[in-house]
Design a protein around this motif. Structure first.
Motif, PDB file in Angstrom:
ATOM      1  N   PHE A  67     131.789   2.215  -9.292  1.00 11.50           N
ATOM      2  CA  PHE A  67     132.813   2.609 -10.279  1.00 11.50           C
ATOM      3  C   PHE A  67     133.786   1.148 -10.078  1.00 11.50           C
ATOM      4  O   PHE A  67     134.688   0.554 -11.343  1.00 11.50           O
ATOM      5  CB  PHE A  67     134.548   3.826 -10.474  1.00 11.50           C
ATOM      6  CG  PHE A  67     133.519   5.335 -10.557  1.00 11.50           C
ATOM      7  CD1 PHE A  67     132.802   4.246 -11.307  1.00 11.50           C
ATOM      8  CD2 PHE A  67     133.975   5.925  -9.778  1.00 11.50           C
ATOM      9  CE1 PHE A  67     132.267   5.882 -11.898  1.00 11.50           C
ATOM     10  CE2 PHE A  67     133.054   7.466 -10.786  1.00 11.50           C
ATOM     11  CZ  PHE A  67     132.312   6.770 -11.191  1.00 11.50           C
ATOM     12  N   THR A  68     134.521   0.722  -9.321  1.00  7.51           N
ATOM     13  CA  THR A  68     134.943  -0.467  -8.672  1.00  7.51           C
ATOM     14  C   THR A  68     134.177  -1.654  -9.053  1.00  7.51           C
ATOM     15  O   THR A  68     135.017  -2.692  -9.729  1.00  7.51           O
ATOM     16  CB  THR A  68     135.164  -0.442  -6.962  1.00  7.51           C
ATOM     17  OG1 THR A  68     135.615   0.844  -6.665  1.00  7.51           O
ATOM     18  CG2 THR A  68     135.900  -1.604  -6.576  1.00  7.51           C
TER      19      THR A  68
ATOM     20  N   VAL B  89     148.207  -2.792  -4.762  1.00  5.32           N
ATOM     21  CA  VAL B  89     147.775  -1.975  -4.051  1.00  5.32           C
ATOM     22  C   VAL B  89     147.145  -0.117  -4.720  1.00  5.32           C
ATOM     23  O   VAL B  89     147.266  -0.778  -5.926  1.00  5.32           O
ATOM     24  CB  VAL B  89     149.342  -1.443  -3.818  1.00  5.32           C
ATOM     25  CG1 VAL B  89     149.323  -0.155  -2.814  1.00  5.32           C
ATOM     26  CG2 VAL B  89     149.985  -1.968  -3.112  1.00  5.32           C
ATOM     27  N   VAL B  90     145.879   0.298  -3.690  1.00  4.12           N
ATOM     28  CA  VAL B  90     145.879   1.215  -4.034  1.00  4.12           C
ATOM     29  C   VAL B  90     146.198   2.660  -3.826  1.00  4.12           C
ATOM     30  O   VAL B  90     147.041   2.601  -2.868  1.00  4.12           O
ATOM     31  CB  VAL B  90     144.258   1.104  -3.894  1.00  4.12           C
ATOM     32  CG1 VAL B  90     143.406  -0.293  -4.491  1.00  4.12           C
ATOM     33  CG2 VAL B  90     144.376   1.048  -2.223  1.00  4.12           C
TER      34      VAL B  90
ATOM     35  N   VAL C  96     145.211  -6.313   0.130  1.00  4.22           N
ATOM     36  CA  VAL C  96     144.822  -5.597  -0.752  1.00  4.22           C
ATOM     37  C   VAL C  96     145.424  -4.448  -0.182  1.00  4.22           C
ATOM     38  O   VAL C  96     144.593  -4.771   1.396  1.00  4.22           O
ATOM     39  CB  VAL C  96     142.917  -5.064  -1.532  1.00  4.22           C
ATOM     40  CG1 VAL C  96     143.194  -3.568  -1.536  1.00  4.22           C
ATOM     41  CG2 VAL C  96     141.973  -6.059  -1.752  1.00  4.22           C
ATOM     42  N   ARG C  97     146.554  -3.671  -0.331  1.00  7.39           N
ATOM     43  CA  ARG C  97     147.117  -3.479   0.519  1.00  7.39           C
ATOM     44  C   ARG C  97     146.646  -1.393   0.364  1.00  7.39           C
ATOM     45  O   ARG C  97     146.486  -1.446  -0.513  1.00  7.39           O
ATOM     46  CB  ARG C  97     148.613  -3.475   0.594  1.00  7.39           C
ATOM     47  CG  ARG C  97     148.325  -4.613   1.296  1.00  7.39           C
ATOM     48  CD  ARG C  97     149.935  -5.068   1.801  1.00  7.39           C
ATOM     49  NE  ARG C  97     150.165  -5.466   0.097  1.00  7.39           N
ATOM     50  CZ  ARG C  97     152.099  -5.819  -0.228  1.00  7.39           C
ATOM     51  NH1 ARG C  97     152.891  -5.476   0.839  1.00  7.39           N
ATOM     52  NH2 ARG C  97     151.756  -5.953  -1.109  1.00  7.39           N
TER      53      ARG C  97
ATOM     54  N   GLY D  22     140.844   4.017   0.170  1.00  7.78           N
ATOM     55  CA  GLY D  22     140.475   3.875   1.178  1.00  7.78           C
ATOM     56  C   GLY D  22     139.073   2.732   0.823  1.00  7.78           C
ATOM     57  O   GLY D  22     138.708   1.306   0.524  1.00  7.78           O
ATOM     58  N   LEU D  23     137.918   3.761  -0.151  1.00  6.13           N
ATOM     59  CA  LEU D  23     136.866   3.759  -0.489  1.00  6.13           C
ATOM     60  C   LEU D  23     137.417   2.542  -1.925  1.00  6.13           C
ATOM     61  O   LEU D  23     136.604   1.194  -1.463  1.00  6.13           O
ATOM     62  CB  LEU D  23     136.337   4.738  -1.263  1.00  6.13           C
ATOM     63  CG  LEU D  23     134.777   5.197  -0.293  1.00  6.13           C
ATOM     64  CD1 LEU D  23     135.238   6.990  -1.113  1.00  6.13           C
ATOM     65  CD2 LEU D  23     134.373   5.190   0.663  1.00  6.13           C
ATOM     66  N   VAL D  24     137.901   2.498  -2.087  1.00  5.57           N
ATOM     67  CA  VAL D  24     138.188   1.495  -3.655  1.00  5.57           C
ATOM     68  C   VAL D  24     138.755  -0.028  -3.482  1.00  5.57           C
ATOM     69  O   VAL D  24     138.318  -1.030  -3.470  1.00  5.57           O
ATOM     70  CB  VAL D  24     138.831   1.508  -4.997  1.00  5.57           C
ATOM     71  CG1 VAL D  24     139.046   1.052  -5.615  1.00  5.57           C
ATOM     72  CG2 VAL D  24     138.277   2.753  -5.710  1.00  5.57           C
ATOM     73  N   GLY D  25     139.482   0.740  -2.098  1.00  3.74           N
ATOM     74  CA  GLY D  25     140.035  -1.049  -1.561  1.00  3.74           C
ATOM     75  C   GLY D  25     139.414  -1.644  -0.483  1.00  3.74           C
ATOM     76  O   GLY D  25     139.247  -3.232  -0.852  1.00  3.74           O
ATOM     77  N   ALA D  26     138.559  -1.101  -0.280  1.00  4.64           N
ATOM     78  CA  ALA D  26     137.433  -1.550   0.744  1.00  4.64           C
ATOM     79  C   ALA D  26     136.195  -2.403  -0.193  1.00  4.64           C
ATOM     80  O   ALA D  26     136.538  -3.389  -0.065  1.00  4.64           O
ATOM     81  CB  ALA D  26     136.548  -0.811   1.321  1.00  4.64           C
TER      82      ALA D  26
END
Length: 121
Positions: A52-53, A69-70, A95-96, A81-85
């Protein structure tokens, strides 16, 4: 591990327009309620978060240099956490994570928005 941002820091950044906020909840949750101006990259089901990302990021985050910011529902929620990583892996350098999520935002009485399924995510 993503660097964290507090509710107060996020509220100030939103007010200043210095951050792009990404709601990582499934689309139906995003449409019902999200932080003001948030864009949507679903991070659930977890095994599809990277897919998705990869699909959504070029459209909803065209400027890779913009501070991002996610967030998701709350502290135990893994979506952000998954999308941000994955955003970091895709070359987004700033990215925070708002770890406490929308539940904390709403509990603090801060404003939210809703959208219809046809609006741009």
């Amino acid at each position: 591990m993503l660097p964290l941002i507090t509710r107060d820091e996020l509220a100030a950044a939103l007010e200043d327009g210095t951050v792009v906020v990404v709601d990582t909840m499934p689309a139906a949750y995003y449409e019902k309620e999200h932080l003001p101006g948030a864009r949507n990259i679903p991070g659930f089901p977890y095994e599809q978060a990277a897919e998705f990302t990869d699909e959504y990021a070029p459209r909803v985050l065209p400027d890779k240099s913009a501070p991002v910011v996610v967030y998701c529902a709350n502290v135990p929620c893994r979506n952000s956490g998954l999308v941000g990583a994955r955003l970091l892996e895709l070359g987004y350098p700033d990215v925070r994570k708002y770890r406490e999520g929308i539940e904390d935002w709403v509990a603090a009485g801060l404003p939210t928005e809703s959208s219809t399924p046809t609006e741009e995510r």
